[in-house]
Motif scaffolding. Structure first.
Motif, PDB file in Angstrom:
ATOM      1  N   UNK A  60     -10.065 -11.592   2.237  1.00 28.00           N
ATOM      2  CA  UNK A  60     -10.354 -12.864   1.651  1.00 28.00           C
ATOM      3  C   UNK A  60      -8.989 -14.223   1.743  1.00 28.00           C
ATOM      4  N   UNK A  71      -8.324  -9.700   9.766  1.00 28.79           N
ATOM      5  CA  UNK A  71      -6.976  -9.075   9.698  1.00 28.79           C
ATOM      6  C   UNK A  71      -7.217  -8.982  11.489  1.00 28.79           C
ATOM      7  N   UNK A  72      -5.950  -8.936  12.179  1.00 32.93           N
ATOM      8  CA  UNK A  72      -6.316  -8.676  13.739  1.00 32.93           C
ATOM      9  C   UNK A  72      -6.095  -7.230  13.740  1.00 32.93           C
ATOM     10  N   UNK A 127     -11.222  -8.652  12.267  1.00 30.69           N
ATOM     11  CA  UNK A 127     -12.156  -8.295  11.159  1.00 30.69           C
ATOM     12  C   UNK A 127     -11.930  -8.119   9.735  1.00 30.69           C
ATOM     13  N   UNK A 128     -12.151  -8.722   8.884  1.00 31.09           N
ATOM     14  CA  UNK A 128     -12.150  -8.212   7.520  1.00 31.09           C
ATOM     15  C   UNK A 128     -11.045  -9.578   7.198  1.00 31.09           C
ATOM     16  N   UNK A 135     -12.880  -4.862   0.911  1.00 31.39           N
ATOM     17  CA  UNK A 135     -13.940  -5.619   2.064  1.00 31.39           C
ATOM     18  C   UNK A 135     -14.691  -5.567   1.732  1.00 31.39           C
ATOM     19  N   UNK A 158     -11.182  -0.448  10.727  1.00 29.45           N
ATOM     20  CA  UNK A 158     -10.225   0.135  11.099  1.00 29.45           C
ATOM     21  C   UNK A 158      -9.170  -0.996  10.709  1.00 29.45           C
ATOM     22  N   UNK A 159      -9.193  -1.867  10.883  1.00 31.54           N
ATOM     23  CA  UNK A 159      -7.906  -3.591  10.729  1.00 31.54           C
ATOM     24  C   UNK A 159      -7.365  -3.428   9.489  1.00 31.54           C
ATOM     25  N   UNK A 160      -8.522  -2.430   8.263  1.00 29.83           N
ATOM     26  CA  UNK A 160      -7.702  -2.437   7.286  1.00 29.83           C
ATOM     27  C   UNK A 160      -7.233  -0.772   6.711  1.00 29.83           C
ATOM     28  N   UNK A 191       1.121  -1.299   0.086  1.00 29.35           N
ATOM     29  CA  UNK A 191       0.428  -0.023  -0.050  1.00 29.35           C
ATOM     30  C   UNK A 191       0.355   1.097   0.060  1.00 29.35           C
ATOM     31  N   UNK A 196     -11.664   3.397   1.220  1.00 29.74           N
ATOM     32  CA  UNK A 196     -12.320   3.430   2.585  1.00 29.74           C
ATOM     33  C   UNK A 196     -14.107   3.190   2.089  1.00 29.74           C
ATOM     34  N   UNK A 254       7.173   1.459   5.200  1.00 24.20           N
ATOM     35  CA  UNK A 254       6.848   1.792   6.083  1.00 24.20           C
ATOM     36  C   UNK A 254       7.574   1.393   7.193  1.00 24.20           C
ATOM     37  N   UNK A 273      -1.737   2.917  -4.028  1.00 22.39           N
ATOM     38  CA  UNK A 273      -2.230   1.960  -3.952  1.00 22.39           C
ATOM     39  C   UNK A 273      -2.672   0.824  -2.919  1.00 22.39           C
ATOM     40  N   UNK A 274      -3.545   0.714  -2.856  1.00 22.43           N
ATOM     41  CA  UNK A 274      -4.078   0.247  -1.699  1.00 22.43           C
ATOM     42  C   UNK A 274      -3.860  -1.154  -0.878  1.00 22.43           C
ATOM     43  N   UNK A 280      -3.345  -5.359  12.240  1.00 21.55           N
ATOM     44  CA  UNK A 280      -2.726  -5.170  10.945  1.00 21.55           C
ATOM     45  C   UNK A 280      -1.827  -6.407  10.223  1.00 21.55           C
ATOM     46  N   UNK A 327      -5.120   0.405   9.304  1.00 17.68           N
ATOM     47  CA  UNK A 327      -3.414   0.006  10.123  1.00 17.68           C
ATOM     48  C   UNK A 327      -2.993  -1.224   8.847  1.00 17.68           C
ATOM     49  N   UNK A 328      -3.534  -2.261   8.573  1.00  7.73           N
ATOM     50  CA  UNK A 328      -3.194  -2.842   7.461  1.00  7.73           C
ATOM     51  C   UNK A 328      -1.807  -1.903   6.927  1.00  7.73           C
ATOM     52  N   UNK A 329      -3.133  -1.374   5.980  1.00 15.11           N
ATOM     53  CA  UNK A 329      -2.814  -0.034   4.477  1.00 15.11           C
ATOM     54  C   UNK A 329      -2.246   0.885   4.884  1.00 15.11           C
ATOM     55  N   UNK A 330      -1.573   0.903   6.249  1.00 18.62           N
ATOM     56  CA  UNK A 330      -1.275   2.244   6.600  1.00 18.62           C
ATOM     57  C   UNK A 330      -1.896   3.617   6.474  1.00 18.62           C
ATOM     58  N   UNK A 376      -4.225   3.890   3.562  1.00 19.82           N
ATOM     59  CA  UNK A 376      -3.770   3.595   2.479  1.00 19.82           C
ATOM     60  C   UNK A 376      -5.259   3.495   1.419  1.00 19.82           C
ATOM     61  N   UNK A 377      -5.407   2.346   2.236  1.00 22.98           N
ATOM     62  CA  UNK A 377      -7.387   1.210   1.573  1.00 22.98           C
ATOM     63  C   UNK A 377      -8.330   2.220   1.580  1.00 22.98           C
ATOM     64  N   UNK A 397     -14.325  -3.983   9.504  1.00 20.81           N
ATOM     65  CA  UNK A 397     -12.988  -3.755   9.019  1.00 20.81           C
ATOM     66  C   UNK A 397     -11.599  -2.435   8.866  1.00 20.81           C
TER      67      UNK A 397
END
Lengths: 366, 366, 366, 366
Positions: free
Chosen positions: C229, C291-292, C288-289, D126, D108-110, A31, D120, C366, A75-76, C224, D112-115, D117-118, D106
């Motif tokens: 999926x 992801x932790x 959720x989704x 998701x 919040x988890x998304x 991302x 929304x 990152x 990028x996502x 994170x 965090x994971x994608x910094x 950039x997801x 997802x």
């Protein structure tokens, strides 16, 4: 998994020459990356047909559309999908080819493999056109690598026996690669380039085609990328390169030249240079034990002459089960090398970015 | 996934030159296969050191033990594991090499990649010794292929500039391959073989080594194996071959020779021969569009001179951060080709069996 | 790829209950990790038979030997292989089972799948014994995670209808998990533990067995990890857990309890707690989704009663093609949960470490 | 490899709820398959929103276009790509959700994971909308399986505490599954179905949602599919099912009910029935040792209440770093089960076809 490549960074390609669209799905792009789309379009245009007198005059804009994975100019982190609509299909040009197997093409092997269900129009999924999505994926990778100080260039090292001078094995400047990328036939020696051009145009006049060799160089690569054995950098690069239609050979560093070498000539001696370990020479093409050593990665690819030629050839008619002959009409590349070069650079970039991302987990804790 | 290879048939290799054991786990072997273990041992012995005056005199029996997956003289269908205990380790021979990086070896690249934690004794996991489990896995595959009428042979096509005559591109007989496999230096032209032998022994006397080219041929392969793009037969074979230490190039069919060809010379014309489609020539090495066409698959491998040489070389001492020099003592192969040949044959067999098994799902419904 | 698991960190397991050895090859462990082998042996001993009156009295030391990948007290970065020699095999105990299919076991399904070539002695590759290498691999992962502040515990949440109290969904202390790991039947409520023990011993007396539920909790996991999926943390954990014999169900957080919930009860509301985003409740089991989210990951596993029982059962004799009956003699676990718990903890750890390493490439830049 | 699933048959999905398009690339479909596209569209329509009063009234036609891999009414054997253009996007509905994290989603988890950039908008990648391509891929698989006599059905086993009667564990008729597939809320007991409907509409009125359980059955599966350990049928099905948003639990056969069973009750005894081996009962859900036994595969899925609810909830505003609350406006499913059922059936079909194709290589020589 024929249409999917990669370990950490993956690409799935799809499409046929005369289907509705071609494209790819890229999985594993981190991302937050931002791309210069003009530059991507420029890389795509290098590969597209119709761009010079050395290539087929077919016009295809190869205008791509991003379908997912890019949002707010970044990028996502989830799959980035791209498609190119096929717009300039001359289906009627190919009707005879349903039954007459073109020599040097995958018509017959594809026919056997897929039990006759393959799309025969313009080579279907075997078409060189399917390298467009690969070029796209690699062009993205190239931009990411550029941010790491890694740059890649290639030139026509040889066309029909006419040889360009080689890249310096210890590396060329990014500016040279940039300049080469703007040329319709990238060479170091302009004189040789002209001779090559003549050879290409002369073959075209005869309804024939010519082959050659592409040399590719990857500079700025840190030491430590790649793995011993099955994921050696050579294995990964070779795997990818033989996915590019018409490539029939690859050699790293001295390659087949090693057959005449002694160990004392082949080994790259090492020295400290301003506190860094360097090799004095680069016979091994920047890779030892499958792992990059910090010198440029150099490899050369054998590219066979375009299989589509106007000259009459003997072949079979599988609908009648009898021998026949065939002259392939239409618009073909008398030499595929000018258009193969951007594909090769892009495909290399994809492999290197995959290695770089894989390396992140391998160096956990450091 | 550096130590795991394969799509449908997978092999995981493990071990270091001087660790307790080396071996492999093979996943995906169908149940009910029966092996001639004497023949497997014979293939292993071809690769083992100490077997001729052309190889290192180190004696390693490479006696393997089957740990799982074989019961009542048949494969069970679950993982087949094998180990070879390391018995003839001369650890003290290697103490200097902890700090002095051997030119042409993976000492330095491995040191960087693994942050100095790699096993440096005898090259550790980078040792050519790790090809023993690969030879084992491939020797099993070779037997399965033999039952399908597929046979594989290889010879020293060139050693230090001395060239053997090539295999006939349309295929050699199984008997020839059998005969070659019994030779300490497999060649077609005995005279050339003697010259090669002299070149090897002469290099050995100088504390040096020589490189060369191996030609490999796969006969009896049906048309339709392999895939377009990323799992092309060329991609898979090349991926595997660059996992074999010292291999620095691969070319299929005419390979780099295509650079001087025209399309009309490069294309293999097709005819009906007793009702079957055949190519008249085999310039493309039996593969078009990544898929086998029914002609033999021919490829050549560039093999660099053994990196371990007695001659003094400049290198670095990474413990002191200074330049030094090094003469590698001990017992080394003056040319690795005689021992690489069985590895290459076996590794090819593994790839082909993987393709054959993969093809079973691809031809579902037919 | 039945015997290989993992994305970035991979394990290949091998072996049969009564073959020469069982073991595994772990690929993708970063270099430079150091393990406390006493602790690994302790984890292995928790799983080993013969350790308590609740388990089979068979004595197997499960003494493992490291074959590769560990040098100078650190991982080398290349494949780490381990084997356990099988020493306490009672082959004659199993001769009848060649033809009589044990109900609840894989005897028949394995017979069909492998065309009768499977090793039927003691269940062969289907034996619970093959979880020993998995426990080993996971125990290594557990130590690495511990260095990241991630700790994992499990207890018998239910055995034959007798219920222990659950872990606190917002997380338990590492000390509790440590204490549980020292117990022959880990429970939170000692009284319930005694009842469970009685139920187990009572079933044993009847020549029968009992099932139950294991609850597992992973604490200290950063937000994170995991993916939407196909590589959701739930997908990866579930995939692994159903590889553990006897597991027949998995639920995360409230799991099947969600069937009685409304959205307003099921959603975990969020608040800022000392500047960090927290959930007030943890109905979703920390994921959720896919992801932790930073809360503990909680899941429960349904474990069926041991299939091997002394009670007489109807079954088939496949050699005669007729119905028969069978009382399985020998020494069996009246309840597999005490020995399954360390396997589940270890297997979870493997998945989490794989996610953690995968995350390293996903968070590039990152 | 988050967006790619499968061993022999692979699918790569892409897209975001509010991006230009969603879709998939399917790799590994054998050549020569022909599809009834009306039936595919019918399956897609079952999942699409706006089809009943129990689902969100959003209208999305989910009209798909085949981009490649299908020619002359048959699969070509190379990648089949499909896309659905997003046409009914209400982007402005989602602007507040950029900063307010929806509980149970997802977001919040998304984030965090994608910094950050997801995408929304509408949950981005998701979104449950991304199950449309999965349904497509599975619907193709379902048709292929149908030709093998394998048929799949599912029903709402429970919604908010109201229980339908279960499928007969020894299998239902294809006609029943067909009938269920035509129902807006597939149940066996119509009365219970009405109660469920009332519960759903009642929750909707409150601005709330309800969860439940889906039971799925796969009939006609031959014995021998799946593998021990890591590619057990349970592992593969569970892996896939946890990729379906809102699924929080899976159990095979008696599942969590096994906790109250003894071995003598849990084991499925075997008999010869007209010369075939059958189990008398099917407590194990048709799978033993990870491999199908010939009985129907039965499993149940816990589906949590839709996370999007109108009721006001506490949550965080990440732009301000402070607590806030949120009522999610717009059009949501008060219960996702009616639309999840076709996704679950399709996803199951995909896994089973993958196993069937994989089995082709595993049974080589037979």
């Amino acid at each position: 998994m024929s249409d999917i490549f990669g370990r950490t960074l993956k690409v799935a390609i799809f499409g046929e020459s005369h289907g509705p669209a071609i494209g790819c799905v890229i999985d594993g792009l981190p991302a937050g990356l931002s791309f210069d789309w003009e530059e991507i379009r420029r890389e795509m245009a290098r590969r597209a047909p119709g761009s010079s007198n050395l290539a087929t005059p077919r016009k295809e804009k190869d205008a791509f559309e991003i379908l997912s994975g890019y949002f707010n100019d970044h990028t996502t982190g989830t799959a980035l999908a791209m498609e190119i609509r096929n717009t300039n299909q001359h289906s009627k040009d190919y009707s005879e080819l349903k039954v007459k197997m073109r020599p040097g093409h995958a018509d017959y092997t594809g026919h056997v493999k897929y039990g006759g269900f393959n799309d025969y129009r313009g080579g279907g999924h075997f078409s060189g056109r399917i390298t467009a999505p690969l070029t796209f994926a690699g062009a993205l990778a190239k931009q990411v690598l550029s941010g790491e100080g890694i740059y890649i260039g290639a030139h026509a090292a040889e066309i029909h026996g006419i040889k360009d001078r080689p890249f310096h094995p210890m590396g060329e400047r990014a500016e040279l690669f940039r300049k080469l990328s703007l040329s319709k036939l990238p060479v170091l020696d302009e004189e040789k380039g002209k001779e090559m051009e003549e050879a290409i145009l002369s073959a075209q006049k005869e309804g024939d085609s010519v082959g050659g060799i592409v040399e590719c160089q990857i500079c700025g690569l840190p030491a430590g990328l790649g793995d011993p054995f099955f994921d050696s950098l050579e294995s990964e690069l070779a795997h990818m390169m033989f996915s590019v239609p018409a490539v029939k050979g690859i050699e790293f560093g001295e390659g087949f030249g090693f057959a005449g070498f002694k160990g004392s000539e082949a080994n790259d001696e090492m020295i400290y240079d301003e506190g860094c370990v360097k090799t004095v020479t680069n016979h091994n093409g920047g890779i030892l034990g499958g792992i990059s050593g910090g010198s440029p990665v150099n490899f050369r690819l054998a590219v066979k002459p375009t299989a589509s030629i106007g000259k009459r050839q003997h072949t079979v008619d599988i609908s009648r089960g009898e021998n026949t002959d065939l002259s392939i009409g239409g618009r073909h590349d008398p030499c595929i090398i000018p258009r193969a070069i951007p594909v090769i650079e892009a495909a290399s970039a994809f492999v290197i970015l995959d290695s770089l991302l894989t390396d992140r987990s391998e160096t956990y804790g450091r």
